[in-house]
Scaffold this motif. Structure first.
Motif, short mmCIF file in Angstrom:
data_model
loop_
_atom_site.label_atom_id
_atom_site.label_comp_id
_atom_site.label_asym_id
_atom_site.label_seq_id
_atom_site.Cartn_x
_atom_site.Cartn_y
_atom_site.Cartn_z
N ALA B 72 22.72 -13.89 -20.39
CA ALA B 72 21.37 -13.67 -20.91
C ALA B 72 20.37 -14.54 -20.15
N ARG B 73 20.76 -15.78 -19.87
CA ARG B 73 19.87 -16.67 -19.15
C ARG B 73 19.60 -16.14 -17.74
N ILE B 76 17.02 -13.55 -18.01
CA ILE B 76 15.71 -14.17 -18.24
C ILE B 76 15.17 -14.74 -16.94
N ASP B 77 16.07 -15.35 -16.15
CA ASP B 77 15.65 -15.95 -14.89
C ASP B 77 15.44 -14.94 -13.78
#
Lengths: 284, 334
Positions: B72-73, B76-77
């Motif tokens: 998920a990160r 997002i990134d």
């Protein structure tokens, strides 16, 4: 020893000119590679207030991780320095069959992906592994999944730093100094302590500092062998990654920055120590 | 001269390759969590076949797997995921909230809360269950080594944690007692891996621990493919319903021009073919009547509770238990 009396003078004359362009390139390059990324870190952490900052850093778990990281890196750097020195000594001083092969082995930890190193070490040192079982049965010693495992991983990855910094200095070392000392009646131990070691010590310190810095920041190999238990075997880089995965970017940055500053201060201290030793032993 | 010809040839080859790629049919990137590897490997082929039959277009589907939080990160990134197939809705919520790549109401867009298949948490023990582990209560007994990943980084581990907590709160009666129970449980955890696959490796390959708290599909995979005859699955009387949602990432598919493809890809998960595959790979299909009864027979019956009914939703569960200062941090405070 003749001391150079040198004034701080920006214009120096050399055979090959080019101070300005090379300094310019150095500054641009260092900015791109080191300063800009690191200053981003600083700016990102400026988003937090001082209280929030203290909250993150003062957290017991964070402090425990700092302790684990610094102590294991210190232990590993010390051990690597001792054995790395002996290895460099053997490789430089004595001819023997298979020397080239041994010499090439030293660099392998550089080449191997650290995650692979971590997995291999964990396999060997786990309680049912080849070495792990032996250590468990004979000394009742657990290595994998304890802080000791972290030290083992850090020793592995930091070996080349010490050997490769000490080796050239030993190679350049002037034999006649030893001979002179010996002919003047110094014992072997005195020759080593008073002549050889002081000359090698600055290089050894560099090796130690490099190993230590590498050890504090090491992530890949450590997480596979550490066990990663909070308060016991959780290292700072893992805590940073954990914070990131919880979308806590500010917290991660704060820890990273603190680690950076602490490491920088320690390296500075080691560099100063090195200068002092050099001055004392007349190498400057 | 020779090197020059070689150079020219390879340049031409490279140009052809690049332009061929430019004119090639579209591709999708599916960002998923750790244990879905085998499911999507097969599903992607199946879907590509179906799509070609329907539209004559050849699609390439790329997969990315990892711990749910890490995945998920990455999105997002800026990892350009066309579709997400993650372990829990909280992670997709975070993508919607922090990066605004899809609307907050994403979960209402597909049937059954955008969950085409579910899973649960079971115990994987050594053959013959030498330590006689039957229920959650057995995990806190002295001398039992429990393997579970870190709930801060692993979606599966959060389900493990909540399942154990719910058991404790129900049998012991209070949140305080539950916290005490969890403290004892995590005293028995010798290694905290960051993802579910890492924990499985620790248990199976390294031989550490007496019981692995595992995704049901991961446990089946372990006994059927990784170490046949060496492990048993123990199903506790109650466990948690793991709702593993899927979503189209609006901003990315708009940019790539892949919306129809991405939507078809996820909808096909609900089709008989998709449901069959889910059951085949040990996920509990949301429409069991579409799956192979033989596959369904492998799923034991147990009482399953949801995060919503037990913990008031993921947002609250995350805050109470896994955020900094939450119960997980508290049980480790010496």
């Amino acid at each position: 020893m003749q001391k150079h009396q040198q004034k701080l003078n920006m214009r120096q004359s050399h055979v090959i000119q080019g101070f300005a362009p090379t300094l310019g390139l150095t500054i641009v390059y260092l900015s791109l590679v080191v300063l800009i990324p690191l200053s981003t870190l600083v700016f990102k952490s400026l988003q937090l207030t001082w209280d929030e900052y203290l909250n993150v850093i003062g957290n017991a778990r964070v402090i425990a991780s700092f302790r684990v990281s610094f102590l294991t890196a210190l232990a590993a750097a010390t051990i690597t320095s001792f054995f790395g020195f002996i290895i460099a000594w053997v490789l430089v001083r004595y001819p023997f069959p298979g020397k080239r092969f041994l010499d090439a082995l030293i660099d392998l930890p550089f080449a191997l992906p650290t995650a692979v190193a971590g997995i291999v070490l964990a396999t060997i040192y786990q309680p049912s592994g080849v070495l792990g079982q032996f250590l468990q049965d004979t000394f009742d010693l657990k290595v994998a999944y304890t802080p000791l495992g972290i030290v083992v991983a850090l020793i592995f990855i930091s070996l080349p730093f010490v050997v490769r910094t000490v080796e050239p200095v030993l190679q350049e070392f002037d034999f006649t100094m030893e001979e002179a000392a010996s002919s003047l009646g110094a014992s072997r131990w005195q020759v080593f302590v008073k002549i050889v070691f002081p000359n090698i010590f600055p290089a050894l310190l560099t090796g130690f500092a490099l190993s230590f810095a590498r050890g504090i920041g090491e992530y890949g190999s450590v997480i596979f062998i550490a066990g990663n238990l909070p308060y016991v075997s959780e290292v700072i880089p893992l805590l940073i990654v954990t914070k990131l995965e919880q979308y806590d970017y500010a917290g991660a940055t704060v820890i990273a920055l603190t680690m950076l500053v602490a490491s920088f201060l320690l390296l500075l201290l080691i560099n100063l120590l090195q200068m002092w030793v050099r001055k004392r032993s007349g190498q400057l | 001269m020779k090197t020059q010809t070689w150079l020219i040839r390879s340049l031409i080859a490279a140009t052809i390759l690049i332009s061929a790629n430019a004119f090639a049919d579209r591709s999708l990137l599916n960002v998923s969590y750790d244990p879905t590897r085998e499911l999507y490997q097969e599903y992607n082929q199946e879907f590509a076949k179906y799509w070609q039959g329907k539209t004559k277009e050849t699609v390439t589907i790329q997969q990315s797997h990892g711990g749910a939080g890490k995945q998920a990160r990455a999105v997002i990134d800026g990892l350009d995921a066309d579709v997400l197939t993650l372990a829990l809705s909280y992670d997709i919520d975070q993508i919607a909230k922090k990066a605004k790549l899809l609307p907050k109401e994403w979960q209402k867009r597909l049937p059954h809360n955008s969950t085409p298949y579910t899973s649960t948490i079971v115990f994987l023990v050594r053959k013959g269950n030498p330590k006689k582990i039957k229920d959650w209560g057995d995990l806190v007994k002295p001398g039992i080594a429990v393997i579970t990943p870190n709930p801060k980084t692993s979606g599966g581990a959060r389900y493990n944690y909540l399942a154990a907590w719910a058991y404790a709160e129900k049998t012991l009666g209070s949140p305080a007692a539950a916290k005490d129970f969890m403290k004892k449980l995590f005293k028995n955890v010798p290694v905290l891996d960051s993802g579910a696959r890492g924990a499985t490796t620790t248990f199976i390959q390294r031989g550490i621990g007496d019981v692995l708290l595992a995704w049901e599909n991961e446990a089946f995979l372990a006994i059927n493919e990784l170490g046949e005859g060496k492990f048993d699955i123990i199903v506790p009387p109650t466990s948690i319903l793991a709702e593993t949602p899927v979503a189209v990432v609006d901003n990315v598919v708009n940019k790539h021009g892949t919306r129809d493809l991405a939507e078809a890809y996820l909808n096909y998960l609900y089709s008989p073919a998709g449901q069959k595959l889910a059951a085949k790979h040990y996920y509990r299909p949301i429409s069991p009547e579409l799956a192979d009864p033989k596959d369904l027979a492998r799923f034991p019956k147990l009482h399953l509770f949801t995060v919503n009914e037990q913990f008031g939703g993921w947002e609250k569960a995350q805050k109470d238990h896994f955020d900094d200062g939450g119960s997980f941090d508290q049980i480790y405070t010496p």
